[in-house]
Design an enzyme around this catalytic site. Structure first.
Site, PDB file in Angstrom:
ATOM      1  N   THR A  84      46.332 -21.915  62.070  1.00  0.00           N
ATOM      2  CA  THR A  84      44.804 -21.876  61.848  1.00  0.00           C
ATOM      3  C   THR A  84      43.544 -21.157  61.575  1.00  0.00           C
ATOM      4  OG1 THR A  84      45.624 -24.408  61.132  1.00  0.00           O
ATOM      5  CG2 THR A  84      43.608 -24.186  61.589  1.00  0.00           C
ATOM      6  N   ALA A 118      47.011 -22.739  48.619  1.00  0.00           N
ATOM      7  CA  ALA A 118      45.886 -22.524  48.428  1.00  0.00           C
ATOM      8  C   ALA A 118      45.243 -20.924  49.140  1.00  0.00           C
ATOM      9  CB  ALA A 118      45.503 -23.484  49.294  1.00  0.00           C
ATOM     10  N   ASP A 119      45.693 -20.117  49.845  1.00  0.00           N
ATOM     11  CA  ASP A 119      45.601 -19.195  50.722  1.00  0.00           C
ATOM     12  C   ASP A 119      45.345 -18.145  49.763  1.00  0.00           C
ATOM     13  OD1 ASP A 119      48.551 -19.935  50.787  1.00  0.00           O
ATOM     14  OD2 ASP A 119      48.406 -18.680  52.490  1.00  0.00           O
TER      15      ASP A 119
END
Length: 258
Positions: A12, A109-110
């Protein structure tokens, strides 16, 4: 100040922007079974170490490919920051970038965030290679359309599978590229195969994608192992290590929190 968070399968990445300036960023291990309170303890330690006053954070935007992170980070933002985060998906960026996937909701999403950031900076056709848990290739048109891409097993998980399944092969560190492709012992051979093999795969994929696109795209790389592979790749032009964080910032500025 803006808090941006990108939750990947392995790591993360967290960043804090003051205007357009990335003040600080951190890479931590993704934990799927933590709580909002536990994440707050971690975030508070990170912020305190860099002298960041969380009271100055007035926006937050998050991208995630880990569904279990959604309730955790939602609760963290609402309980400890008194904010409702903007979550990135195909709908939240459709005004910024058309997604020409058969089902836009399937795009990670990334990958969307990387595409938005890269096109905002270069304004041309692009191929973006992200070296994460998976190695992803994303194609962007000259008009700023997300065309699609390819997904292959990431370098680390491929290597781990090799070490687990081939019991006689030693586990090796792969953070330094070997000088030769033809290894003179087992360790050199493994390193050459993993690192030079992945660089050759990247160059081959770029060549084929470029042919399909019919343009001369810029070739960008991001992710933890991007600097290593870019050293020996013939096609990677530039490493953009803050691409994902910059994309989150751009989307937040353009779309705004809901």
């Amino acid at each position: 100040m803006l808090l941006v968070i990108d939750v990947g399968n392995t790591n993360t990445v967290i960043g804090v922007y003051d205007g357009d300036t990335l003040k600080h960023d951190w890479r931590i291990r993704t934990t799927r079974n933590s709580t909002a309170d536990e994440f707050n303890v971690l975030a508070n330690a990170l912020f305190s170490d860099k002298g960041i006053n969380r009271k100055n954070i007035d926006r937050t935007v998050i991208s995630s490919v880990v569904p279990s992170s959604v309730p955790i980070l939602n609760a963290f933002c609402e309980k400890y920051l008194d904010l409702t985060p903007l979550w990135i998906n195909s709908d939240s960026v459709k005004k910024l970038m058309p997604i020409l996937y058969n089902n836009p909701n399937e795009v990670g999403a990334d990958r969307i965030v990387n595409a938005v950031a890269a096109y905002d900076k270069y304004k041309t056709s692009l191929i973006i290679i992200d070296f994460g848990t998976a190695t992803t290739f994303d194609a962007i048109s000259e008009k700023g359309e997300y065309l699609g891409g390819a997904i292959v097993p990431g370098i680390m998980i491929s290597s781990e599978a090799l070490f687990q399944k081939a019991s006689r092969l030693p586990r090796v560190e792969i953070f330094i590229a070997p000088e030769r492709v033809i290894g003179k012992d087992t360790i050199e051979s493994i390193k050459a195969g993993i690192i030079h093999g992945n660089a050759a795969m990247v160059d081959g994929m770029v060549e084929r994608m470029t042919k399909e696109m019919g343009t001369s795209p810029r070739i960008l790389a991001t992710g933890g192992l991007a600097p290593l592979i870019s050293e020996i790749s013939k096609t990677i032009e530039k490493v953009e290590q803050t691409l994902t964080l910059d994309g989150l910032k751009i989307i937040s500025n353009e779309v705004g929190n809901r």
